[in-house]
Design an enzyme around this catalytic site. Structure first.
Site, short mmCIF file in Angstrom:
data_model
loop_
_atom_site.label_atom_id
_atom_site.label_comp_id
_atom_site.label_asym_id
_atom_site.label_seq_id
_atom_site.Cartn_x
_atom_site.Cartn_y
_atom_site.Cartn_z
N ASP A 406 0.78 -1.23 0.03
CA ASP A 406 -0.11 -0.06 0.01
C ASP A 406 0.85 1.18 0.13
OD1 ASP A 406 -1.54 2.14 0.61
OD2 ASP A 406 -2.76 1.10 2.05
N HIS A 407 0.85 2.06 -1.07
CA HIS A 407 1.89 3.07 -1.21
C HIS A 407 1.36 4.20 -0.15
CE1 HIS A 407 4.97 5.26 -3.13
NE2 HIS A 407 4.77 4.46 -4.14
N ARG A 408 0.13 4.27 0.09
CA ARG A 408 -0.02 5.32 1.16
C ARG A 408 0.79 5.09 2.40
NH1 ARG A 408 -6.43 4.05 1.36
NH2 ARG A 408 -5.57 2.07 2.10
#
Length: 434
Positions: A406-408
């Site tokens: 998850d790039h967040r």
């Protein structure tokens, strides 16, 4: 007035369930704590028990009925002096008793009660407990029990507390009910063609319709939402297993008298748990407008069952020995297949493992299970030619892995550090015992 018993929420995510089996019948007397029925949620079959005593006046939902929404009346309980003729007198103003989960699910009782809009609640969010007689008097006088201070055991509201109370003026409802804005469990499935549209596509072709059960609906909704809302990216590494396989063989010979046999998956769980400690910034989850950084390594492992899957969580996995992890994982997997896990056993964690190597899959990309920030997809180990450090060509057992991130929560370099730590742990297995 008769008390309506409502379909309970047996887990924080439950929106509907199947009334699998009634353990009481009309006319039976029940006491607080008696098991009344078995309810099948999207994940497991669980028992629930009576809150108050009384006589089962009417069963409203037949056993075997599926798709029963949470807070739907499923039965009516009669109190002393009441008969079946009084059932029609029950109204929406009567406080409704909600069954609670059986003792083995006690860890989930509190959030279930707080999430139920049918149970009266005080300003601080705690459920109001009152005797049946106090509830009846309050209903007749129009008194909101949330405004009454109880003098009974543990703050329970009794007859004397409501006899002298007066109804407070009703306040304007300025907030829309939360339920009205909540999307149904299967809302995410509406992105494609409708049922009727699909049927029309296959007119004249032989087929058989298979309605979705609660688990498949939940999987479809959650994974569609995850793929649409979570910005996935993928990192891949090949891992050489020869040292691990040799070390595993040696350990299993010493553990054989204890009846323990370590699997490659046990080593993967341990390697991931240690990697989350070695790269602590990656041990986090997405929480809407912030991230939560976890201290322990709580690792979820996907377990395939008939009709779906579970992801039981091995908590504090970094602290446990390989043999302890192996024993715990076997127990969780067995109870997963029997759908006997309690919600607290498959919810939580920050990281997950999905291993399809045992099915001969070389490599694949897994979908993140929110709120996790990453999931490791594990393929089969296979003999492959590799170039050694000395430049010579040799044969090694190589396992392909893909880390979905998850790039967040985790950026590229941080994700790479995490996957590299997992690789180092697996290729140097003796270090995991240090």
């Amino acid at each position: 007035m008769p008390i309506e018993i409502l379909m309970p929420a047996l887990s924080p995510t439950m929106e509907e369930g199947t009334l699998a089996k009634w353990l009481v019948k009309e006319g039976d007397t029940v006491n607080s704590g008696d098991i009344m029925a078995e309810i099948e949620t999207d994940k497991a079959t669980m028992e629930f028990e009576a809150v108050d005593e009384g006589v089962v006046g009417k069963i409203l939902i037949a056993e075997g009925t599926d798709g029963v929404k949470v807070n739907t009346p499923i039965a009516v309980l009669l109190e002393d002096g009441e008969s079946a003729d009084d059932i029609g007198k029950a109204s929406s103003s009567t406080p409704k008793e909600e069954p609670k989960a059986a003792p083995e699910d006690a860890k989930q009782d509190a959030p279930v009660e707080k999430s139920s809009p049918a149970a009266p609640a005080r300003a601080d969010g705690d459920r109001v407990f009152a005797s049946p007689l106090a509830r009846r008097i309050a209903a007749d006088k129009g008194i909101d029990l949330a405004d009454v201070k109880g003098s009974g055991p543990k703050g329970r509201i009794v007859k004397a507390d409501v006899e002298g109370a007066t109804a407070a003026p009703k306040k304007a409802d300025t907030a829309a009910p939360a339920a009205s804005s909540a999307a149904p469990a299967g809302a995410a499935m509406a992105a494609g063609p409708t049922t009727d549209q699909v049927r029309k596509m296959y007119e004249g072709r032989e087929y058989e319709e298979q309605p979705l059960d609660g688990m498949r609906k939940t999987i479809a909704a959650r994974l569609t939402e995850a793929k649409q809302s979570v910005p996935h990216f993928y990192l891949r590494r090949d891992i050489q297993l020869d040292a691990l396989l040799k070390f595993r063989s040696t350990l299993n010979k010493t553990l054989e008298p204890r009846g323990i046999k370590l699997s490659v998956n046990d080593f993967i769980i341990k390697a991931c748990a240690l990697a989350l400690q070695q790269v602590p910034d990656a041990n986090a989850v997405w929480a809407g407008d912030r991230t939560l950084s976890l201290k322990p390594s709580d690792v979820a492992v996907a377990v395939a069952i008939e009709g779906g899957l579970f992801t039981p969580v091995l908590k504090d996995a970094e602290m446990k020995s390989l043999s302890a992890l192996s024993t715990e994982m076997k127990d969780l997997a067995a109870r997963s297949r029997d759908r006997k896990l309690a919600p607290h056993e498959y919810m939580g964690g920050s990281f997950a493992i999905s291993n399809l190597g045992m099915f001969g899959i070389d490599n694949f990309d897994a979908i993140i299970n929110p709120p996790h920030a990453a999931i490791l997809a594990v393929g089969a180990g296979a003999k492959k030619p590799v170039v050694g450090e000395d430049g010579e060509l040799k044969v090694a057992t190589v396992m392909s892995t893909t880390l979905s991130v998850d790039h967040r929560v985790i950026d590229g370099a941080l994700g790479a550090n995490l996957l590299n730590a997992i690789k180092d742990n697996l290729e140097n297995p003796m270090g995991m015992l240090a």
